[in-house]
Design a protein around this motif. Structure first.
Motif, PDB file in Angstrom:
ATOM      1  N   CYS A  70      -4.166   2.416  -0.485  1.00 13.11           N
ATOM      2  CA  CYS A  70      -3.783   4.101  -0.579  1.00 13.11           C
ATOM      3  C   CYS A  70      -4.770   4.820  -0.174  1.00 13.11           C
ATOM      4  N   LYS A  71      -6.145   4.454  -0.549  1.00 11.84           N
ATOM      5  CA  LYS A  71      -7.301   5.224   0.046  1.00 11.84           C
ATOM      6  C   LYS A  71      -7.527   5.039   1.264  1.00 11.84           C
ATOM      7  N   LYS A  72      -7.374   3.863   1.805  1.00 13.09           N
ATOM      8  CA  LYS A  72      -7.370   3.675   3.210  1.00 13.09           C
ATOM      9  C   LYS A  72      -6.124   4.641   4.068  1.00 13.09           C
ATOM     10  N   TRP A  73      -5.123   4.711   3.537  1.00 19.94           N
ATOM     11  CA  TRP A  73      -4.005   5.576   4.248  1.00 19.94           C
ATOM     12  C   TRP A  73      -4.460   6.879   4.257  1.00 19.94           C
ATOM     13  N   TRP A  74      -4.802   7.299   3.171  1.00 22.92           N
ATOM     14  CA  TRP A  74      -5.254   8.887   3.167  1.00 22.92           C
ATOM     15  C   TRP A  74      -6.410   9.149   4.008  1.00 22.92           C
ATOM     16  N   SER A  75      -7.329   8.071   4.252  1.00 19.64           N
ATOM     17  CA  SER A  75      -8.410   8.295   5.111  1.00 19.64           C
ATOM     18  C   SER A  75      -7.610   8.569   6.531  1.00 19.64           C
ATOM     19  N   ASP A 116       6.392   6.085  11.424  1.00 13.58           N
ATOM     20  CA  ASP A 116       7.209   4.984  11.909  1.00 13.58           C
ATOM     21  C   ASP A 116       6.717   3.619  12.052  1.00 13.58           C
ATOM     22  N   GLU A 117       5.378   3.511  11.990  1.00 10.46           N
ATOM     23  CA  GLU A 117       4.597   2.346  12.024  1.00 10.46           C
ATOM     24  C   GLU A 117       3.741   2.227  10.681  1.00 10.46           C
ATOM     25  N   LEU A 118       4.449   2.647   9.670  1.00 12.28           N
ATOM     26  CA  LEU A 118       3.749   2.263   8.189  1.00 12.28           C
ATOM     27  C   LEU A 118       3.388   0.921   8.040  1.00 12.28           C
ATOM     28  N   TRP A 119       2.143   0.822   7.558  1.00 10.31           N
ATOM     29  CA  TRP A 119       1.433  -0.536   7.342  1.00 10.31           C
ATOM     30  C   TRP A 119       2.189  -1.146   6.377  1.00 10.31           C
ATOM     31  N   PRO A 120       2.607  -2.445   6.709  1.00  8.77           N
ATOM     32  CA  PRO A 120       3.283  -3.293   5.566  1.00  8.77           C
ATOM     33  C   PRO A 120       2.750  -3.363   4.317  1.00  8.77           C
ATOM     34  N   GLU A 121       1.281  -3.359   4.312  1.00  9.21           N
ATOM     35  CA  GLU A 121       0.690  -3.478   3.061  1.00  9.21           C
ATOM     36  C   GLU A 121       0.839  -2.135   2.031  1.00  9.21           C
ATOM     37  N   MET A 122       0.870  -1.094   3.057  1.00 12.57           N
ATOM     38  CA  MET A 122       1.365   0.241   2.443  1.00 12.57           C
ATOM     39  C   MET A 122       2.640   0.465   1.781  1.00 12.57           C
ATOM     40  N   ALA A 123       3.646  -0.057   2.548  1.00 11.50           N
ATOM     41  CA  ALA A 123       5.096   0.040   2.198  1.00 11.50           C
ATOM     42  C   ALA A 123       5.096  -0.913   0.743  1.00 11.50           C
ATOM     43  N   LYS A 124       4.337  -2.254   0.876  1.00  9.33           N
ATOM     44  CA  LYS A 124       4.536  -3.106  -0.336  1.00  9.33           C
ATOM     45  C   LYS A 124       3.908  -2.610  -1.586  1.00  9.33           C
ATOM     46  N   ALA A 125       2.547  -1.823  -1.369  1.00  7.63           N
ATOM     47  CA  ALA A 125       2.097  -0.850  -2.476  1.00  7.63           C
ATOM     48  C   ALA A 125       2.914   0.268  -3.229  1.00  7.63           C
ATOM     49  N   LEU A 126       3.671   0.740  -2.294  1.00  7.57           N
ATOM     50  CA  LEU A 126       4.534   1.817  -2.756  1.00  7.57           C
ATOM     51  C   LEU A 126       5.722   1.101  -3.531  1.00  7.57           C
ATOM     52  N   LYS A 127       6.257   0.224  -2.999  1.00  8.98           N
ATOM     53  CA  LYS A 127       7.377  -0.563  -3.913  1.00  8.98           C
ATOM     54  C   LYS A 127       6.753  -1.322  -5.041  1.00  8.98           C
ATOM     55  N   ASP A 128       5.393  -1.684  -4.940  1.00  9.53           N
ATOM     56  CA  ASP A 128       4.925  -2.669  -6.102  1.00  9.53           C
ATOM     57  C   ASP A 128       4.681  -1.479  -7.201  1.00  9.53           C
ATOM     58  N   HIS A 129       4.547  -0.234  -6.933  1.00  7.89           N
ATOM     59  CA  HIS A 129       4.383   0.810  -7.940  1.00  7.89           C
ATOM     60  C   HIS A 129       5.595   1.514  -8.217  1.00  7.89           C
ATOM     61  N   GLY A 130       6.781   1.026  -7.654  1.00 10.12           N
ATOM     62  CA  GLY A 130       7.984   1.626  -8.329  1.00 10.12           C
ATOM     63  C   GLY A 130       8.571   2.790  -7.457  1.00 10.12           C
ATOM     64  N   ALA A 131       8.090   3.060  -6.289  1.00  6.10           N
ATOM     65  CA  ALA A 131       8.730   4.129  -5.350  1.00  6.10           C
ATOM     66  C   ALA A 131      10.066   3.500  -4.649  1.00  6.10           C
ATOM     67  N   HIS A 132      10.999   4.150  -4.746  1.00  4.64           N
ATOM     68  CA  HIS A 132      12.154   4.013  -3.936  1.00  4.64           C
ATOM     69  C   HIS A 132      12.518   5.427  -3.253  1.00  4.64           C
ATOM     70  N   ASN A 133      13.485   5.172  -2.232  1.00  3.86           N
ATOM     71  CA  ASN A 133      14.156   6.339  -1.603  1.00  3.86           C
ATOM     72  C   ASN A 133      13.165   7.120  -1.249  1.00  3.86           C
TER      73      ASN A 133
END
Length: 104
Positions: free
Chosen positions: A73-78, A23-40
């Motif tokens: 991504c590595k930071k999120w995984w940790s 619910d509090e997904l880091w903005p930089e993680m959301a950006k990385a997902l979108k920058d790598h083509g993730a949707h929905n």
């Protein structure tokens, strides 16, 4: 668009914390997902088993897979590692699912 689905495994005593962190997904993680083509991207929880069902659409699998090499991504995984089953590199244990039906 390529549809991807997988199963991951959440520890039963961490359901609420897992949801809170997403619910509090880091903005930089959301950006990385979108920058790598993730949707929905959606993740569903089976509270009986702790299994997570993840679904997302990607523009290009090779581009999406490059997210694993990013620092965010590595930071999120940790950050998520204490809540779920993980591999040695802290990535979630994940089983890819094969699509067998799709209704358009």
């Amino acid at each position: 668009m390529i549809r991807k689905a997988s199963i991951m495994f959440l520890y039963k005593d961490h359901y609420e914390e897992y949801k809170r962190r997403h619910d509090e997904l880091w903005p930089e993680m959301a950006k990385a997902l979108k920058d790598h083509g993730a949707h929905n991207y959606s993740i569903f929880l089976d509270k009986e088993t702790g299994r997570l069902f993840a679904y997302l659409e990607v523009e290009d699998e090779a581009m999406y897979e490059q997210i694993a090499a990013t620092e965010i991504c590595k930071k999120w995984w940790s950050y998520m590692e204490p809540l779920m089953e993980t591999n040695e590199d802290s990535s979630p244990v994940s089983i890819d699912l094969e699509e067998v039906f799709h209704l358009v």
